[in-house]
Design a protein around this motif. Sequence first.
Motif, PDB file in Angstrom:
ATOM      1  N   TYR A  74      -3.566   3.448  -1.869  1.00 52.86           N
ATOM      2  CA  TYR A  74      -3.890   2.447  -2.874  1.00 52.86           C
ATOM      3  C   TYR A  74      -2.887   1.313  -2.797  1.00 52.86           C
ATOM      4  O   TYR A  74      -1.831   1.431  -2.183  1.00 52.86           O
ATOM      5  CB  TYR A  74      -3.870   3.060  -4.276  1.00 52.86           C
ATOM      6  CG  TYR A  74      -2.483   3.381  -4.772  1.00 52.86           C
ATOM      7  CD1 TYR A  74      -1.806   2.507  -5.625  1.00 52.86           C
ATOM      8  CD2 TYR A  74      -1.837   4.542  -4.375  1.00 52.86           C
ATOM      9  CE1 TYR A  74      -0.536   2.791  -6.067  1.00 52.86           C
ATOM     10  CE2 TYR A  74      -0.553   4.826  -4.817  1.00 52.86           C
ATOM     11  CZ  TYR A  74       0.085   3.953  -5.662  1.00 52.86           C
ATOM     12  OH  TYR A  74       1.360   4.233  -6.098  1.00 52.86           O
ATOM     13  N   LYS A  75      -3.209   0.207  -3.441  1.00 52.97           N
ATOM     14  CA  LYS A  75      -2.292  -0.927  -3.505  1.00 52.97           C
ATOM     15  C   LYS A  75      -1.586  -0.936  -4.843  1.00 52.97           C
ATOM     16  O   LYS A  75      -2.211  -0.826  -5.888  1.00 52.97           O
ATOM     17  CB  LYS A  75      -3.054  -2.244  -3.299  1.00 52.97           C
ATOM     18  CG  LYS A  75      -3.517  -2.448  -1.869  1.00 52.97           C
ATOM     19  CD  LYS A  75      -4.063  -3.844  -1.664  1.00 52.97           C
ATOM     20  CE  LYS A  75      -4.433  -4.060  -0.199  1.00 52.97           C
ATOM     21  NZ  LYS A  75      -4.949  -5.439   0.032  1.00 52.97           N
ATOM     22  N   GLU A 135      -4.765   9.716  -1.555  1.00 52.23           N
ATOM     23  CA  GLU A 135      -5.452   8.451  -1.373  1.00 52.23           C
ATOM     24  C   GLU A 135      -4.444   7.358  -1.068  1.00 52.23           C
ATOM     25  O   GLU A 135      -3.262   7.483  -1.362  1.00 52.23           O
ATOM     26  CB  GLU A 135      -6.267   8.093  -2.613  1.00 52.23           C
ATOM     27  CG  GLU A 135      -5.442   7.990  -3.885  1.00 52.23           C
ATOM     28  CD  GLU A 135      -6.299   7.663  -5.094  1.00 52.23           C
ATOM     29  OE1 GLU A 135      -7.036   6.666  -5.042  1.00 52.23           O
ATOM     30  OE2 GLU A 135      -6.239   8.411  -6.077  1.00 52.23           O
ATOM     31  N   GLN A 181       0.826  -1.198   0.000  1.00 50.86           N
ATOM     32  CA  GLN A 181       0.000   0.000   0.000  1.00 50.86           C
ATOM     33  C   GLN A 181       0.863   1.251   0.000  1.00 50.86           C
ATOM     34  O   GLN A 181       1.884   1.323   0.681  1.00 50.86           O
ATOM     35  CB  GLN A 181      -0.923   0.018   1.215  1.00 50.86           C
ATOM     36  CG  GLN A 181      -2.067  -0.976   1.106  1.00 50.86           C
ATOM     37  CD  GLN A 181      -3.135  -0.702   2.147  1.00 50.86           C
ATOM     38  OE1 GLN A 181      -2.835  -0.268   3.248  1.00 50.86           O
ATOM     39  NE2 GLN A 181      -4.378  -0.957   1.803  1.00 50.86           N
ATOM     40  N   GLN A 183       4.511   9.509  -3.736  1.00 55.30           N
ATOM     41  CA  GLN A 183       3.987   8.207  -3.330  1.00 55.30           C
ATOM     42  C   GLN A 183       4.862   7.668  -2.200  1.00 55.30           C
ATOM     43  O   GLN A 183       6.068   7.511  -2.347  1.00 55.30           O
ATOM     44  CB  GLN A 183       3.972   7.251  -4.520  1.00 55.30           C
ATOM     45  CG  GLN A 183       2.996   7.697  -5.604  1.00 55.30           C
ATOM     46  CD  GLN A 183       3.170   6.895  -6.879  1.00 55.30           C
ATOM     47  OE1 GLN A 183       4.234   6.889  -7.480  1.00 55.30           O
ATOM     48  NE2 GLN A 183       2.127   6.207  -7.290  1.00 55.30           N
ATOM     49  N   ARG A 233      -1.146   8.774  -9.659  1.00 53.92           N
ATOM     50  CA  ARG A 233      -2.604   8.668  -9.619  1.00 53.92           C
ATOM     51  C   ARG A 233      -3.228   9.876 -10.302  1.00 53.92           C
ATOM     52  O   ARG A 233      -2.557  10.811 -10.715  1.00 53.92           O
ATOM     53  CB  ARG A 233      -3.081   8.602  -8.164  1.00 53.92           C
ATOM     54  CG  ARG A 233      -2.298   7.627  -7.311  1.00 53.92           C
ATOM     55  CD  ARG A 233      -2.423   6.196  -7.792  1.00 53.92           C
ATOM     56  NE  ARG A 233      -3.798   5.717  -7.641  1.00 53.92           N
ATOM     57  CZ  ARG A 233      -4.276   4.611  -8.170  1.00 53.92           C
ATOM     58  NH1 ARG A 233      -3.504   3.858  -8.923  1.00 53.92           N
ATOM     59  NH2 ARG A 233      -5.512   4.237  -7.966  1.00 53.92           N
TER      60      ARG A 233
END
Length: 232
Positions: free
Chosen positions: A215-216, A213, A24, A105, A207
């Motif tokens: 996310y995986k 957010e 994640q 990220q 993204r």
Amino acid sequence: MSAKNFFIPVFLILGFTFPIHAQQFASFYGTTIDVFDGDTITVRLAEQSRQALQRYLTPTEFRTSQIHVQLQGIDTPQRRRNDPYWSHSRDYLRRLLGNQMVNIQVLVGRFGQLNRSPNMMIGVVRAGRNGRAVNLQMIDAGWAKDDAYNSFGNSYVQAQWQAMNRRRGIWGDREQYVAENNFRMRLYGTEREYGRIQTMPYPSEGRGSGEAEVYKSKSPFRRGVGKVDWQK
């Protein structure tokens, strides 16, 4: 050009001991407002990202909307030590980032914590619409090198190998080239050294704009780094 000890990632996943599964990442946005050196920047968070990240931010970060970010998986000449070529590395990163919107990220730990030191986030940065990580672009240009013991894997190792072979950036300096070449040959040539290498999970491309957010990553966890022939 050794790594900053006090910026070592907190939530490193060790590829040789944990099973393969999706990792994640928190994905969020902001604008670069300062570049300190080749792997450290200051970002003003977009408002949606600031609100979504509130529980991860210090009071000062939340109040000012500003965070410091270290580019993960790379090692650059350090400004604090006045290393050779630190200003060249910083200037190249400035050209890549400018005042652009960036996507950051950051790995989320098993207990929900973000990968960060007390002072900054540690992650992968992408600028504008470019899907190629700035971390990797710095290695491509020869102004950063793969983090020897905490690597993103083959693509980063190969990028450094190519930059060295083409004498880009730092590697145009024979003294720098020879020292790094000798180090890498020892690193990949002995079981003792090679066994210390850990491979980190790597996030997917940026993204959609606007929101922070979690996310995986669809990218599989990559084991090992791979041995490269470091020859002149």
